[in-house]
Structure formats: C-alpha cells, structure tokens
Scaffold this motif. Structure first.
Motif, short mmCIF file in Angstrom:
data_model
loop_
_atom_site.label_atom_id
_atom_site.label_comp_id
_atom_site.label_asym_id
_atom_site.label_seq_id
_atom_site.Cartn_x
_atom_site.Cartn_y
_atom_site.Cartn_z
N LEU A 49 0.81 -1.22 0.00
CA LEU A 49 0.00 0.00 0.00
C LEU A 49 0.85 1.27 0.00
CD1 LEU A 49 -2.76 1.24 -0.10
CD2 LEU A 49 -2.98 0.90 2.35
N LEU A 50 1.82 1.35 0.87
CA LEU A 50 2.63 2.57 0.94
C LEU A 50 3.38 2.88 -0.35
CD1 LEU A 50 4.00 2.58 4.61
CD2 LEU A 50 2.02 3.80 3.66
N PRO A 51 4.06 1.92 -0.98
CA PRO A 51 4.74 2.24 -2.25
C PRO A 51 3.76 2.68 -3.35
CG PRO A 51 5.62 0.21 -1.34
CD PRO A 51 4.40 0.56 -0.52
N SER A 52 2.60 2.06 -3.40
CA SER A 52 1.60 2.44 -4.40
C SER A 52 1.13 3.87 -4.17
CB SER A 52 0.42 1.47 -4.34
OG SER A 52 -0.51 1.76 -5.34
N LEU A 53 0.89 4.19 -2.93
CA LEU A 53 0.46 5.54 -2.55
C LEU A 53 1.49 6.58 -2.99
CD1 LEU A 53 -2.02 6.47 -0.71
CD2 LEU A 53 -0.31 6.73 1.07
N LYS A 54 2.76 6.27 -2.79
CA LYS A 54 3.83 7.22 -3.11
C LYS A 54 4.07 7.37 -4.61
CE LYS A 54 6.09 6.55 1.30
NZ LYS A 54 7.06 5.80 2.06
N SER A 55 3.82 6.32 -5.38
CA SER A 55 4.09 6.40 -6.82
C SER A 55 2.92 6.94 -7.62
CB SER A 55 4.51 5.03 -7.36
OG SER A 55 3.42 4.12 -7.31
N ALA A 56 1.77 7.10 -6.99
CA ALA A 56 0.58 7.56 -7.69
C ALA A 56 0.57 9.08 -7.85
CB ALA A 56 -0.68 7.11 -6.95
N VAL A 57 -0.13 9.54 -8.87
CA VAL A 57 -0.32 10.96 -9.11
C VAL A 57 -1.47 11.48 -8.22
CG1 VAL A 57 -0.92 12.69 -10.86
CG2 VAL A 57 0.47 10.70 -11.49
N HIS A 58 -2.52 10.67 -8.08
CA HIS A 58 -3.68 10.99 -7.24
C HIS A 58 -4.09 9.71 -6.50
CE1 HIS A 58 -4.22 14.78 -9.39
NE2 HIS A 58 -4.16 14.10 -10.53
N ASN A 59 -4.53 9.87 -5.27
CA ASN A 59 -4.96 8.74 -4.45
C ASN A 59 -6.35 9.01 -3.88
OD1 ASN A 59 -2.50 6.99 -4.31
ND2 ASN A 59 -1.61 8.90 -3.54
N HIS A 60 -7.09 7.92 -3.71
CA HIS A 60 -8.44 8.01 -3.13
C HIS A 60 -8.61 6.83 -2.19
CE1 HIS A 60 -12.65 9.20 -3.04
NE2 HIS A 60 -13.01 7.97 -3.33
N ILE A 61 -8.90 7.12 -0.93
CA ILE A 61 -9.05 6.08 0.08
C ILE A 61 -10.38 6.26 0.78
CG2 ILE A 61 -7.99 4.98 2.09
CD1 ILE A 61 -5.58 7.15 1.11
N VAL A 62 -11.16 5.20 0.82
CA VAL A 62 -12.44 5.22 1.53
C VAL A 62 -12.42 4.09 2.54
CG1 VAL A 62 -14.95 5.11 1.35
CG2 VAL A 62 -13.62 6.03 -0.56
N ILE A 63 -12.76 4.42 3.78
CA ILE A 63 -12.91 3.39 4.80
C ILE A 63 -14.38 3.28 5.17
CG2 ILE A 63 -10.57 3.65 5.72
CD1 ILE A 63 -11.81 5.25 8.06
#
Length: 178
Positions: free
Chosen positions: A47-61
């Motif tokens: 999760l952390l590497p994906s978050l850092k390499s993305a241009v935009h992130n969207h997280i819903v809990i």
C-alpha cells in the motif's frame, strides 16, 4: 449495524494498516498459484509504495461504530508504474494516455459482505476514477483463487484482459465510454 463511509486523506493511511495486512493473508489463503509470493506483501510493501508512486490517491474506509470493517484504495498513476521488477501488468502500448486508473486494493471483513458494502465502495471508487478526463483505461488486479472478487468485478462491467505471472494475477480492464 451503523455503517459510515468516510473518504480519508493520505495522512490517515495508517487507518488501513490492519485491513491491508488482513487482505494479504486472505489472498494467500485463497491462492493456489505461487501463494508464497504473499509472504512479503503487507502494508509497507504494497500500500505505501503504491500511494507514493501515484499521481492521485483516493481512500475510503467503512466504519461500523468505531471499528473499521472495510476499505478501498484507488489511484491514478503513470502507466509505466505498472511495469516493474515484479511484473509488467499490461501492454503499455495499448494505453494511449499517460495515466491509468486503478482500483488497487479492496477489502471488506467477511462478516460485512453481502450487505451492499462492496457495491457502495466500488461505486464511490469508480465515480472518483472517472472524474479524471485524462484517463481512459481502468484496471483491477485480482489474485488467483479469489473467484468471488473476479465475478463481482465482471458483474460491474470489467472484462478479463489477461493473466500475468503464470496465472498468479488476473488483469481486468474497462475503458471510459465516450
């Protein structure tokens, strides 16, 4: 059951740690091809590497009271992010635009499935992904053995594109409708 859906900022990603790690255990328990690959997959390595390499992130809990019972993580990333040491996830030449949308991680605790939580999270994620006018291609990567997820995404309009890593992952794809 008092379910609350909450979009969280990247700074609060730690809220997803336990569920992300639970997702990796769940995927390994269902895998019949290269299950040992999940041994090194966890919050820090996925999760952390994906978050850092993305241009935009969207997280819903999703919360039931104070308990987090599900999450979905989606991103807009450069298509080249999906060709790395682990695998090449799709033919880069098949993507015209610079970025792709990905529903990257999706997990709901077992006892909360079958209540529409998955559909609600999926719809929130896709609505977010489709707001980006410079993205035409959307991907979901389903681990082997997770047939329920595979069928869920197919019912939602995604098509199987191909398998990678000798069937370890099934790649599903959807294209923005003009």
């Amino acid at each position: 059951m008092d379910l609350i859906y909450e979009v969280i900022s990247e700074e609060k990603i730690e809220l997803c740690r336990d569920l992300c790690n639970e997702l990796m255990v769940f995927q390994k328990s269902n895998a019949y091809i290269k299950a040992d690959l999940f041994d090194t997959m966890n919050f820090e390595t996925r999760l952390l590497p994906s978050l850092k390499s993305a241009v935009h992130n969207h997280i819903v809990i999703v919360r039931d009271g104070d308990r987090i019972v599900g999450y979905v993580y989606s991103n807009i990333s450069p298509k080249e992010a999906y060709s790395n040491n682990f695998a090449t996830f799709f033919d880069l030449t098949s993507i015209i635009r610079k970025n792709v949308g990905c529903l990257s991680q999706f997990y709901i605790k077992v006892e909360y499935r079958q209540y529409g939580v998955g559909s609600k999270l999926f719809n929130m994620s896709l609505e977010w992904l489709k707001q980006f006018e410079d993205v035409d291609d959307y991907f979901i990567f389903v681990s082997n053995g997770n047939l329920n997820a595979l069928e869920f995404y197919k019912r939602k309009g995604f098509s199987v594109s191909h398998d990678i890593l000798d069937g370890f992952i099934t790649v599903l794809r959807s294209h923005k409708q003009s």
